[in-house]
Scaffold this motif. Structure first.
Motif, PDB file in Angstrom:
ATOM      1  N   PHE A   1     -18.505  52.845 -27.906  1.00 10.73           N
ATOM      2  CA  PHE A   1     -19.017  53.128 -26.461  1.00 10.73           C
ATOM      3  C   PHE A   1     -20.014  52.017 -26.144  1.00 10.73           C
ATOM      4  N   ASN A   2     -21.080  52.466 -26.691  1.00  5.50           N
ATOM      5  CA  ASN A   2     -22.243  51.351 -26.532  1.00  5.50           C
ATOM      6  C   ASN A   2     -22.465  51.148 -27.755  1.00  5.50           C
ATOM      7  N   SER A   3     -21.859  49.519 -27.867  1.00  6.67           N
ATOM      8  CA  SER A   3     -22.360  49.149 -29.279  1.00  6.67           C
ATOM      9  C   SER A   3     -23.228  47.490 -29.303  1.00  6.67           C
ATOM     10  N   SER A   4     -24.400  47.200 -30.084  1.00  5.94           N
ATOM     11  CA  SER A   4     -25.316  46.642 -30.299  1.00  5.94           C
ATOM     12  C   SER A   4     -25.757  45.275 -31.455  1.00  5.94           C
ATOM     13  N   SER A   5     -26.112  44.495 -31.326  1.00  8.01           N
ATOM     14  CA  SER A   5     -26.666  43.980 -32.827  1.00  8.01           C
ATOM     15  C   SER A   5     -27.950  43.201 -32.135  1.00  8.01           C
ATOM     16  N   PRO A   6     -28.360  42.982 -33.349  1.00  8.37           N
ATOM     17  CA  PRO A   6     -29.946  42.545 -32.701  1.00  8.37           C
ATOM     18  C   PRO A   6     -29.942  41.170 -32.538  1.00  8.37           C
ATOM     19  N   VAL A   7     -30.260  40.211 -31.893  1.00 11.25           N
ATOM     20  CA  VAL A   7     -30.199  38.610 -31.797  1.00 11.25           C
ATOM     21  C   VAL A   7     -32.164  38.236 -31.415  1.00 11.25           C
ATOM     22  N   LEU A   8     -32.416  37.157 -31.083  1.00 13.89           N
ATOM     23  CA  LEU A   8     -33.415  36.647 -31.456  1.00 13.89           C
ATOM     24  C   LEU A   8     -33.818  36.247 -29.659  1.00 13.89           C
ATOM     25  N   TYR A   9     -35.218  36.621 -29.254  1.00 13.58           N
ATOM     26  CA  TYR A   9     -35.409  35.940 -28.502  1.00 13.58           C
ATOM     27  C   TYR A   9     -36.069  35.265 -27.676  1.00 13.58           C
ATOM     28  N   ILE A  10     -36.067  33.703 -27.171  1.00 17.87           N
ATOM     29  CA  ILE A  10     -37.062  32.822 -26.988  1.00 17.87           C
ATOM     30  C   ILE A  10     -37.958  32.252 -26.804  1.00 17.87           C
TER      31      ILE A  10
ATOM     32  N   ARG B   1     -49.222  27.205 -33.118  1.00 17.02           N
ATOM     33  CA  ARG B   1     -50.846  27.171 -33.462  1.00 17.02           C
ATOM     34  C   ARG B   1     -51.759  25.853 -33.510  1.00 17.02           C
ATOM     35  N   LYS B   2     -50.879  25.054 -34.280  1.00 12.55           N
ATOM     36  CA  LYS B   2     -52.499  23.601 -34.554  1.00 12.55           C
ATOM     37  C   LYS B   2     -51.856  23.080 -32.994  1.00 12.55           C
ATOM     38  N   ALA B   3     -50.840  23.149 -31.992  1.00 10.97           N
ATOM     39  CA  ALA B   3     -50.589  22.691 -31.199  1.00 10.97           C
ATOM     40  C   ALA B   3     -51.741  22.903 -30.278  1.00 10.97           C
ATOM     41  N   GLY B   4     -51.951  24.593 -30.902  1.00 11.21           N
ATOM     42  CA  GLY B   4     -53.397  25.043 -29.027  1.00 11.21           C
ATOM     43  C   GLY B   4     -52.982  26.301 -28.798  1.00 11.21           C
ATOM     44  N   VAL B   5     -51.357  26.181 -29.368  1.00 10.17           N
ATOM     45  CA  VAL B   5     -50.594  27.589 -28.612  1.00 10.17           C
ATOM     46  C   VAL B   5     -51.538  28.968 -29.578  1.00 10.17           C
ATOM     47  N   PRO B   6     -52.129  29.413 -28.622  1.00 15.46           N
ATOM     48  CA  PRO B   6     -52.362  30.472 -29.468  1.00 15.46           C
ATOM     49  C   PRO B   6     -51.745  31.528 -29.556  1.00 15.46           C
ATOM     50  N   ASP B   7     -50.503  32.432 -28.721  1.00 16.39           N
ATOM     51  CA  ASP B   7     -49.598  33.848 -28.652  1.00 16.39           C
ATOM     52  C   ASP B   7     -48.746  33.398 -29.578  1.00 16.39           C
ATOM     53  N   ALA B   8     -48.895  32.501 -29.892  1.00 11.47           N
ATOM     54  CA  ALA B   8     -47.220  32.438 -31.032  1.00 11.47           C
ATOM     55  C   ALA B   8     -47.434  32.274 -31.670  1.00 11.47           C
ATOM     56  N   ASN B   9     -46.433  34.036 -31.978  1.00 11.46           N
ATOM     57  CA  ASN B   9     -46.618  35.679 -33.343  1.00 11.46           C
ATOM     58  C   ASN B   9     -44.759  35.138 -33.023  1.00 11.46           C
ATOM     59  N   ILE B  10     -44.873  35.615 -33.914  1.00 10.77           N
ATOM     60  CA  ILE B  10     -43.160  36.606 -34.265  1.00 10.77           C
ATOM     61  C   ILE B  10     -43.281  38.389 -33.690  1.00 10.77           C
ATOM     62  N   SER B  11     -42.534  38.630 -32.577  1.00 10.29           N
ATOM     63  CA  SER B  11     -42.408  40.167 -31.952  1.00 10.29           C
ATOM     64  C   SER B  11     -41.364  41.363 -32.540  1.00 10.29           C
ATOM     65  N   VAL B  12     -41.149  42.387 -32.997  1.00  6.02           N
ATOM     66  CA  VAL B  12     -40.300  42.764 -33.507  1.00  6.02           C
ATOM     67  C   VAL B  12     -41.409  44.397 -33.902  1.00  6.02           C
ATOM     68  N   SER B  13     -39.703  44.499 -33.559  1.00  6.01           N
ATOM     69  CA  SER B  13     -40.231  46.678 -33.571  1.00  6.01           C
ATOM     70  C   SER B  13     -40.170  47.184 -34.643  1.00  6.01           C
ATOM     71  N   LEU B  14     -41.186  48.249 -35.501  1.00  2.00           N
ATOM     72  CA  LEU B  14     -41.411  48.120 -37.295  1.00  2.00           C
ATOM     73  C   LEU B  14     -40.027  49.136 -37.175  1.00  2.00           C
ATOM     74  N   ASN B  15     -38.466  49.037 -37.543  1.00  3.78           N
ATOM     75  CA  ASN B  15     -37.639  49.390 -37.347  1.00  3.78           C
ATOM     76  C   ASN B  15     -36.502  49.596 -38.366  1.00  3.78           C
ATOM     77  N   GLY B  16     -36.361  50.515 -38.900  1.00  2.60           N
ATOM     78  CA  GLY B  16     -35.763  50.579 -40.336  1.00  2.60           C
ATOM     79  C   GLY B  16     -34.446  49.928 -39.998  1.00  2.60           C
ATOM     80  N   TRP B  17     -33.476  50.252 -38.426  1.00  6.91           N
ATOM     81  CA  TRP B  17     -32.430  49.308 -37.918  1.00  6.91           C
ATOM     82  C   TRP B  17     -32.663  47.656 -38.762  1.00  6.91           C
ATOM     83  N   PHE B  18     -33.467  46.830 -38.303  1.00  9.42           N
ATOM     84  CA  PHE B  18     -33.562  45.335 -38.618  1.00  9.42           C
ATOM     85  C   PHE B  18     -33.335  45.202 -39.861  1.00  9.42           C
ATOM     86  N   PHE B  19     -34.484  46.052 -40.840  1.00  4.87           N
ATOM     87  CA  PHE B  19     -34.334  45.954 -42.721  1.00  4.87           C
ATOM     88  C   PHE B  19     -33.082  45.871 -43.092  1.00  4.87           C
TER      89      PHE B  19
END
Length: 447
Positions: free
Chosen positions: A149-158, A188-206
């Protein structure tokens, strides 16, 4: 066997009081009829939000009006765990629903309860129109047990606006773990302070990153050739994932809410402009696009994978529809017919446009192409290409075991320890020990 499985579920998910309440009853529910003489089909699902439950209610209304034999009654039963828990207890009491919405992680559990009839055993079930990697997950012991029915997989949002500020091309898509980290450090070196990687702490991604390395979560072919008896959480592939979290920790580029499986919280970090890269489900594409609005330019890319790895493909996520056992063949066929109606070509195309979930049918993809849906937003094609290019093998079929939910929690705890300073080797060794114990406990109660 069912009584023992019920005991495991009740012990793990419910209170001890429920474990001893009542005796075991016949799992086949009685046939209910409406005042108009129609056979009632009860459908339990997990979507309680206005958008998705509203869509389901519309499909139910349309189905009920399309024929005069059945009346479908839908009901939201909370989370995936709540839904399967309620179905098992109802079956024990002889009041099982007709159709139940179950997460992919609950497939072995659903199979082991013995309260469901494999959909392939209810009349004829043509599987030729289903996208193969999706169908692959729900095939157990050579039989298709449920209807996708409802199927999904992870992708990268940029956040492409951040990329440009960092001096990177707006269409840049990191391919590997190191690519993501290095892009964040460059920003970060270019002065972008919030240049992070966000992903929920979830065993599914593992699990997804194991599959991308053509590696299994469990032994015995990921639990597909025979019942899983061991987790593979200290394999070279598993350690690469653990080391990725350690690398994000050391470079201070990982951000999350501090909670396990906090999908919406991690989405909010990204849509609020506090991360350059965000990994989450394809099913969130519509909501994330709407939340970002004009705040920044949004791009979508394939899920980044471990360094020095050939892409194997992702594991399907989401849920499927399981038909409860019933001595009345008409009820079985009615539940199956509604499930097929809910997931027909037109409905799955509409479901995808509403939510971002895969439409699961090849004919639905063809319809969307014909309508020009992908022409209007090329980002929609990323997830499809990732799915269609997934290799069909034991790794991408996904881990099949009755303890998947527990294993995911244990993995999440291990990753959090790594983020807090524990070595990957120590955290994953402990995780394997705990997960193996949970798996052994489950198997001991069902075998």
């Amino acid at each position: 066997m069912m009584k023992r499985v019920l005991s495991v579920i009740v012990t793990v998910v419910l209170s001890a009081a429920l474990l001893t309440a009542g005796g075991s009853k016949d799992t086949a529910a009685t046939t209910k009829k409406t005042d108009g003489g129609r056979i009632e089909i009860t459908f339990w699902h997990i979507f309680g939000d206005a958008k998705r439950q509203g869509w389901i209610q519309g499909v139910v209304k349309s189905f009920n009006e399309s024929q005069n034999t059945y009346t479908v009654v839908e009901e939201n039963k909370g989370s995936y765990r709540d839904c399967i828990q309620a179905a098992i207890l109802a079956a024990k009491q002889g009041t099982a629903p007709s159709l139940v919405h179950i997460a992919e992680a609950g497939s072995q559990l659903a199979y082991d309860t013995g309260i469901f009839t494999p959909v392939g055993e209810i009349g004829s079930f043509d599987t030729s129109d289903y996208i193969q990697p999706v169908l692959n997950y729900y095939t157990i012991n050579g039989k298709v047990n449920s209807i996708p029915f409802n199927s999904s997989s992870p992708v990268l949002y940029i956040n492409a606006t951040m990329l440009e500020k960092a001096g990177l091309p707006a269409d840049y898509v990191p391919a590997t773990f190191s690519d993501m980290i290095n892009a964040c450090l460059k920003a970060r070196k270019a002065g972008v302070p919030d240049a992070n990687i966000s992903v929920s702490l979830n065993g599914w991604f593992f699990e997804q990153w194991l599959s991308e390395q053509n590696a299994c979560m469990f032994n015995n072919g990921n639990g597909r050739t025979s019942r899983a008896t061991e987790t593979l959480l200290t394999s070279p592939a598993a350690m690469k994932i653990a080391q990725f979290y350690a690398a994000m920790r050391d470079n201070k580029v990982y951000t999350y809410t501090g909670k396990f499986e906090d999908w919406s919280g991690s989405d909010a970090i990204f849509t609020g402009g506090k991360a350059m890269f965000h990994i989450t489900s394809t099913a969130d594409l519509v909501n994330i696009t709407n939340a970002v609005g004009t705040l920044f330019e949004l791009n979508v890319g394939l899920l980044p994978i471990a360094d020095e790895t050939d892409r194997n493909g992702t594991v399907i996520g989401g849920g499927s529809l399981w038909v409860c056992k019933n001595s009345d063949e008409k009820v079985l066929r009615g539940a199956r017919d509604f499930a097929l109606y809910l997931t027909n070509t037109k409905n799955m195309a509409e479901w995808h446009k509403l939510t971002g979930y895969y439409p699961v049918r090849k004919s639905s993809v063809d319809l969307l192409k014909k309508e020009g849906w992908f022409d209007s937003d090329a980002r929609q094609l990323v997830a499809f290409n990732q799915l269609l290019n997934t290799k069909v093998n034991e790794a991408s079929a996904g881990g099949l075991a009755g303890s998947v939910y527990d294993n995911r929690t244990i993995i999440e705890e291990a990753l959090q320890k790594i983020l807090n300073g524990t070595s990957p080797e120590s955290a994953m060794t402990e995780a394997k020990k705990l997960s193996d114990a949970k798996l052994a406990e489950y198997n001991a109660n069902v075998l």
